[in-house]
Design an enzyme around this catalytic site. Structure first.
Site, PDB file in Angstrom:
ATOM      1  N   LYS A  11       0.841  -1.200   0.000  1.00 24.28           N
ATOM      2  CA  LYS A  11       0.000   0.000   0.000  1.00 24.28           C
ATOM      3  C   LYS A  11       0.872   1.244   0.000  1.00 24.28           C
ATOM      4  O   LYS A  11       0.632   2.202  -0.750  1.00 24.28           O
ATOM      5  CB  LYS A  11      -0.931   0.009   1.224  1.00 24.28           C
ATOM      6  CG  LYS A  11      -2.098  -0.962   1.100  1.00 24.28           C
ATOM      7  CD  LYS A  11      -2.852  -1.138   2.417  1.00 24.28           C
ATOM      8  CE  LYS A  11      -3.907  -2.240   2.256  1.00 24.28           C
ATOM      9  NZ  LYS A  11      -4.579  -2.609   3.494  1.00 24.28           N
ATOM     10  N   GLN A  19      -5.190  -1.464   9.504  1.00 23.18           N
ATOM     11  CA  GLN A  19      -5.087  -2.791   8.895  1.00 23.18           C
ATOM     12  C   GLN A  19      -5.733  -3.846   9.791  1.00 23.18           C
ATOM     13  O   GLN A  19      -5.468  -3.903  10.991  1.00 23.18           O
ATOM     14  CB  GLN A  19      -3.602  -3.115   8.640  1.00 23.18           C
ATOM     15  CG  GLN A  19      -3.347  -4.425   7.935  1.00 23.18           C
ATOM     16  CD  GLN A  19      -3.842  -4.464   6.494  1.00 23.18           C
ATOM     17  OE1 GLN A  19      -3.943  -3.426   5.820  1.00 23.18           O
ATOM     18  NE2 GLN A  19      -4.170  -5.640   6.000  1.00 23.18           N
ATOM     19  N   ASP A  61     -11.521   2.821   3.785  1.00 16.74           N
ATOM     20  CA  ASP A  61     -11.969   1.433   3.671  1.00 16.74           C
ATOM     21  C   ASP A  61     -13.471   1.335   3.401  1.00 16.74           C
ATOM     22  O   ASP A  61     -13.961   0.287   2.997  1.00 16.74           O
ATOM     23  CB  ASP A  61     -11.695   0.690   4.995  1.00 16.74           C
ATOM     24  CG  ASP A  61     -10.414  -0.109   4.964  1.00 16.74           C
ATOM     25  OD1 ASP A  61     -10.056  -0.620   3.887  1.00 16.74           O
ATOM     26  OD2 ASP A  61      -9.762  -0.215   6.026  1.00 16.74           O
TER      27      ASP A  61
HETATM   28  N1  GUN Z   1      -7.133  -6.682   5.840  1.00 19.17           N
HETATM   29  C1  GUN Z   1      -7.397  -7.409   4.726  1.00 19.17           C
HETATM   30  N2  GUN Z   1      -8.075  -6.670   3.824  1.00 19.17           N
HETATM   31  C2  GUN Z   1      -8.259  -5.451   4.370  1.00 19.17           C
HETATM   32  C3  GUN Z   1      -8.878  -4.248   3.926  1.00 19.17           C
HETATM   33  O1  GUN Z   1      -9.423  -4.155   2.822  1.00 19.17           O
HETATM   34  N3  GUN Z   1      -8.834  -3.195   4.797  1.00 19.17           N
HETATM   35  C4  GUN Z   1      -8.254  -3.289   6.019  1.00 19.17           C
HETATM   36  N4  GUN Z   1      -8.287  -2.209   6.792  1.00 19.17           N
HETATM   37  N5  GUN Z   1      -7.676  -4.388   6.464  1.00 19.17           N
HETATM   38  C5  GUN Z   1      -7.677  -5.467   5.645  1.00 19.17           C
END
Ligand code: GUN
Length: 281
Positions: A52, A96, A119
């Site tokens: 990311k 996350q 998100d």
């Molecule tokens: N962990 C796995 N996929 C995601 C996601 O799309 N967002 C977040 N915040 N954590 C994750």
């Protein structure tokens, strides 16, 4: 069969976003900022967060990762989120998942300002999406949606079957396809005859976390199949779709890896830019 190249689609989207960031920088003399909070040392989470950060830098966003040990107190995280909520240089906040057991996921999500919730997990964004109003849309279903639209721009009246009912994917995916006038069926582990449901579908989105669940004889000839699964097995990483079988039948299919995954991250950058734009006058 069309092999849907998520890597290429994501690279194209990042290129568009990079141009957009250049334009925003010229117009506002600042760039959108993404802050990711990473708690603990789970390897998959560390890999996701690194990707990311790398992608955010590539398109010219300001990017920051805040790391806490597994033992961090919930209130420390909530205080940090509140601080980021008021920080004008932060357009988007992502915590996350998964979180350690002693930290309440719902509390964390609800502490993020809805306008910075890249998100799309905050109940305000979930509600706005289901009401058809402007909202942040969760990155994975948004990525799936963009890939489907590349193959079939007009989804009017198409029958979509979603396998999996998670908040992360199944439910928001449903909302996105309903907006496109699809007839949507949500299936899950208690669905009586999953094969029969899938055989009705023009579009299948598989997001249940069961390796190679969707078989070749579950799929009609003209079906678009999107595989969200990432499952570790003895033969390596596989999706929720039996790729070898389904690729002989479907009209279009995403591979794993190289399908939905790269689009998810590109959509996170897109969401960060959208959050930035919504706060500029
Ligand atoms: N962990 C796995 N996929 C995601 C996601 O799309 N967002 C977040 N915040 N954590 C994750």
């Amino acid at each position: 069969m069309i092999l849907i190249d998520g890597k290429k689609a994501a690279a194209e989207l990042r290129q568009e976003l990079k141009h957009e960031v250049t334009g925003l920088k010229a117009k506002y003399n600042k760039v959108p900022g993404l802050t990711v909070i990473l708690i603990g040392d789970l390897t998959p989470s560390q890999i996701y967060v690194r990707n990311k950060e790398k992608s955010a830098n590539e398109v010219g966003l300001k990017s920051e990762v805040i790391k806490y040990p597994d033992s961090v107190e919930e209130k420390t995280v909530l205080e940090k989120i509140k601080e980021l909520n008021t920080d004008e240089t932060v357009s988007g906040i992502l915590v996350q998942l998964p979180l350690p057991k002693h930290i309440n996921k719902q509390k964390v999500i609800e502490t993020i300002l809805p306008s910075k919730d890249v998100d799309g997990f905050h109940p305000m964004n979930v509600g706005n999406l289901s009401s058809g109003y402007e909202s942040s849309v969760p990155c994975t279903p948004l990525g799936c949606y963009l890939l489907i639209k590349k193959v079939e721009p007009n989804l009017n009246g198409k029958k979509a079957v979603i396998v999996g009912r998670s908040n992360l994917n199944g439910k928001p995916m449903t909302q996105l396809l309903l907006k496109e006038n699809c007839t949507v069926t949500i299936t899950h582990s208690k669905t009586k005859d999953l094969k029969a449901e899938c055989l009705e579908a023009d579009i299948i989105v598989a997001a249940v976390g069961i390796p190679e669940l969707v078989k070749g004889d579950w799929v009609k000839k003209d079906t678009i199949v999107i595989d969200v699964g990432i499952n570790k097995t003895d033969k390596g990483i596989v999706g929720d779709v039996d790729f070898d079988e389904v690729s002989k039948n479907a009209k279009a299919l995403t591979p794993v890896p190289g399908g939905v995954g790269p689009m998810t991250i590109a959509c996170l950058l897109k969401n960060t830019i959208e959050c930035f734009k919504r706060t500029q006058i």
